[in-house]
Design an enzyme around this catalytic site. Structure first.
Site, short mmCIF file in Angstrom:
data_model
loop_
_atom_site.label_atom_id
_atom_site.label_comp_id
_atom_site.label_asym_id
_atom_site.label_seq_id
_atom_site.Cartn_x
_atom_site.Cartn_y
_atom_site.Cartn_z
CB SER A 135 -2.80 1.58 4.81
OG SER A 135 -2.43 2.85 5.02
CE1 TYR A 148 -0.30 0.14 9.73
CE2 TYR A 148 -0.20 1.98 7.98
CZ TYR A 148 -1.02 0.94 8.74
OH TYR A 148 -2.31 0.94 8.56
#
Length: 243
Positions: A135, A148
């Site tokens: 990501s 995250y």
């Protein structure tokens, strides 16, 4: 037919990836915690695309089971795609270690655990492709999702090192850096439409990148330049921003 193993096959993105590869005549191995939830997709792939499809139980955070899982596959895959992930709650994770641990272990430790096994198999065979979906959140820590983001940063670095090592073994490693994507995982977030991809966009980009043996891709493509700008902001300014 060549075979693709999809780890975390229950997600919207995984479904799009499975259909993309099945549509190009790849047999599909689906792996997820809830095997029964994969039955409809498995049947659809078989009927719609006339390919072989099978389903397996896989839990990213049950590290000790990963070896047995990989050995249980009826055929070793030519391509392995790690799609699984857990966004979690940044706010909850700041005070609840169970939440923080789940975010970290799902997005990083679990991926490393299973891909180490795949990597050894591919290295011994001198062929294979590993695709890791990381990501852009991992490219710079932000207060809104640094748990995250830090896990994805670790995964991105892992894929880079794995690519460096396995290149000499004839194995291709692709890092995928999506920006915003419309999925069930992000359905409660207000996402900017112009910057947000559909799962099929990611699937198409992955298929093309695998065929072209690319190293790193961003979806949508302009996220590469957005992150270049974000990473160039001096820390003394960046720390004052609310991102």
């Amino acid at each position: 037919m060549p075979t693709v193993l999809i780890l975390g096959a229950g997600s919207d993105m995984a479904v799009a990836i499975a259909r993309q590869f099945a549509g190009n005549k790849y047999d599909i191995q689906l792996a997820a915690r809830n095997v029964s939830a994969l039955s409809a997709l498995e049947q659809d792939l078989r009927i719609r695309y006339q390919v072989q499809a099978s389903s397996y139980a896989f839990d990213a955070t049950d590290f000790n089971s990963h070896g047995a899982f990989y050995n249980s596959l009826t055929a070793k895959p030519d391509i392995t795609i790690a799609v699984f992930g857990y966004l979690g709650s940044q706010e909850k994770g700041q005070t609840d270690w169970q939440e923080a641990s789940r975010i970290l272990h799902t997005n990083y430790t679990g991926a490393v655990s299973v891909l180490n096994i795949v990597a050894e198999d591919y290295a011994s065979r001198g062929t294979g492709t590993i695709v890791g979906i990381s990501s852009v959140a991992g490219e710079r820590g932000r207060q809104s999702n640094y748990l995250y983001g830090s896990a994805k940063a670790g995964f991105t670095a892992y894929l880079s090192g794995l690519r460096n090592r396995l290149f000499h073994k004839g194995v291709h490693v692709l890092s995928v850096q999506p920006g915003f994507v419309y999925t069930r995982m992000t359905e409660n977030l207000k996402l900017p439409p112009l910057l947000t991809a559909q799962p099929q966009d990611v699937a198409t980009d992955i298929y093309k990148a695998v065929k072209a043996k690319k190293n790193v891709i961003y979806t949508k493509w302009f996220w590469r330049y957005i992150m270049l700008i974000i990473k160039s902001i001096p820390e003394f300014i960046f720390k004052k921003l609310k991102l």
